[in-house]
Scaffold this motif. Structure first.
Motif, PDB file in Angstrom:
ATOM      1  N   UNK A   1       2.479   9.131  -2.565  1.00 51.31           N
ATOM      2  CA  UNK A   1       1.244   9.673  -2.007  1.00 51.31           C
ATOM      3  C   UNK A   1       0.313  10.030  -3.156  1.00 51.31           C
ATOM      4  N   UNK A   2      -0.973   9.712  -2.994  1.00 51.49           N
ATOM      5  CA  UNK A   2      -1.948   9.919  -4.053  1.00 51.49           C
ATOM      6  C   UNK A   2      -3.036  10.868  -3.555  1.00 51.49           C
TER       7      UNK A   2
ATOM      8  N   UNK B   1       0.813  -1.212   0.000  1.00 50.40           N
ATOM      9  CA  UNK B   1       0.000   0.000   0.000  1.00 50.40           C
ATOM     10  C   UNK B   1       0.851   1.269   0.000  1.00 50.40           C
ATOM     11  N   UNK B   2       2.098   1.181   0.492  1.00 52.98           N
ATOM     12  CA  UNK B   2       2.952   2.366   0.571  1.00 52.98           C
ATOM     13  C   UNK B   2       3.275   2.942  -0.809  1.00 52.98           C
ATOM     14  N   UNK B   3       3.001   2.171  -1.881  1.00 51.25           N
ATOM     15  CA  UNK B   3       3.240   2.667  -3.231  1.00 51.25           C
ATOM     16  C   UNK B   3       2.050   3.458  -3.781  1.00 51.25           C
TER      17      UNK B   3
ATOM     18  N   UNK C   1       2.633   4.512   9.958  1.00 50.04           N
ATOM     19  CA  UNK C   1       3.505   4.081   8.860  1.00 50.04           C
ATOM     20  C   UNK C   1       3.864   5.202   7.886  1.00 50.04           C
ATOM     21  N   UNK C   2       3.596   6.449   8.259  1.00 46.81           N
ATOM     22  CA  UNK C   2       3.780   7.568   7.326  1.00 46.81           C
ATOM     23  C   UNK C   2       5.205   7.655   6.809  1.00 46.81           C
ATOM     24  N   UNK C   3       6.196   7.306   7.625  1.00 43.82           N
ATOM     25  CA  UNK C   3       7.591   7.410   7.194  1.00 43.82           C
ATOM     26  C   UNK C   3       7.949   6.352   6.155  1.00 43.82           C
TER      27      UNK C   3
END
Length: 279
Positions: free
Chosen positions: A214-215, A188-190, A207-209
């Protein structure tokens, strides 16, 4: 990994406002140190001035027509005019000068180097936050092919799209994504949606780091947020407070790499109407 000339990041812009997003996206990729080519598809509604700016940062700027060209695929879609915008995105499969590509919506922002995505196969994508058994089509790995383009177009004419857009269509065409091969599920980080609803706001903070892309999906785009050019700060709405620094990052790239390249006329047309900026 193959030669960098064989791989490309691809985006699409249908007007000058999304052109601003495409410019910031390109610079975010460059800041992240990508080794690969950049390509942007533009429709006839994108001004010549904006195309010139795009040519400064993209290796390929290619015009695509939605319904006006005389090829068979476009003519077939005349019977389904509501699929026009969807069809435009499908043109990315026609970039056959590249061996493999990663499509990024123009409202995405690359935060970290993601060149490893080119090791993935078609169709690799991240789950959609609203229905994780579907992928979000804002970021996906694909293999250019005129044959695939033709097949997806024919599928669109026959079956339409369950959501009226490219995401519904592509999820129908690549219908086994959820079950066939877990290797095609991108983390999901992608493709993290900037708007964090209550159900995953704690995870966003945790998990922001780790976020790589970001979409800014939905109605609120960074270029629609009021920006104070004197203090260099964006007036982030309360519902996006958790992503304030990331929205600020978009504007930092805009100020550092894009703003000075725009003519006064372009700023008047594309920015001042929605984003008051004092010079």
């Amino acid at each position: 990994m193959r030669s960098t000339e064989e791989f490309a990041w691809v985006t699409l812009t249908t007007n000058d406002n999304y052109g601003l997003g495409a410019l910031v996206l390109a610079h975010s990729l460059k800041r992240a140190g990508t080794a690969h080519q950049l390509a942007v598809l533009v429709t006839p509604t994108v001004s010549e001035a904006m195309r010139d700016r795009l040519k400064d940062v993209y290796n390929v700027v290619q015009e695509v027509n939605v319904l006006d060209s005389q090829d068979a695929a476009n003519l077939a879609l005349l019977a389904r005019p509501e699929l026009g915008v969807t069809f435009t995105k499908l043109h990315c499969w026609r970039l056959v000068q590249f061996e493999k590509c990663v499509f990024l919506d123009a409202d995405t922002l690359v935060l970290k180097n993601c060149d490893e995505l080119f090791e993935r196969e078609e169709l690799s994508a991240a789950p959609d936050v609203s229905w994780p058994d579907c992928f979000n089509s804002g970021v996906f790995v694909f293999t250019p092919s005129v044959d695939t383009f033709t097949k997806i177009t024919e599928f669109a004419v026959q079956n339409g799209s369950f959501d009226g857009g490219d995401q519904g269509l592509l999820n129908q065409y690549f219908g086994d994504w959820a079950t066939a091969d877990i290797k095609k599920h991108l983390p999901f980080v992608y493709n993290v949606t900037a708007y964090a609803s209550y159900c995953y706001l704690p995870a966003f903070k945790q998990f922001r780091d780790m976020i790589k892309i970001l979409h800014f999906a939905g109605k609120l785009k960074p270029w629609l947020i009021q920006f104070n050019s004197q203090t260099k700060t964006a007036a982030t709405p309360n519902e996006y407070a958790h992503a304030q620094d990331l929205i600020q990052h978009w504007w930092t790239i805009f100020c550092d790499n894009v703003h000075q390249s725009l003519t006064d006329n372009m700023i008047t047309i594309t920015i001042t109407i929605t984003i008051p900026i004092t010079r």
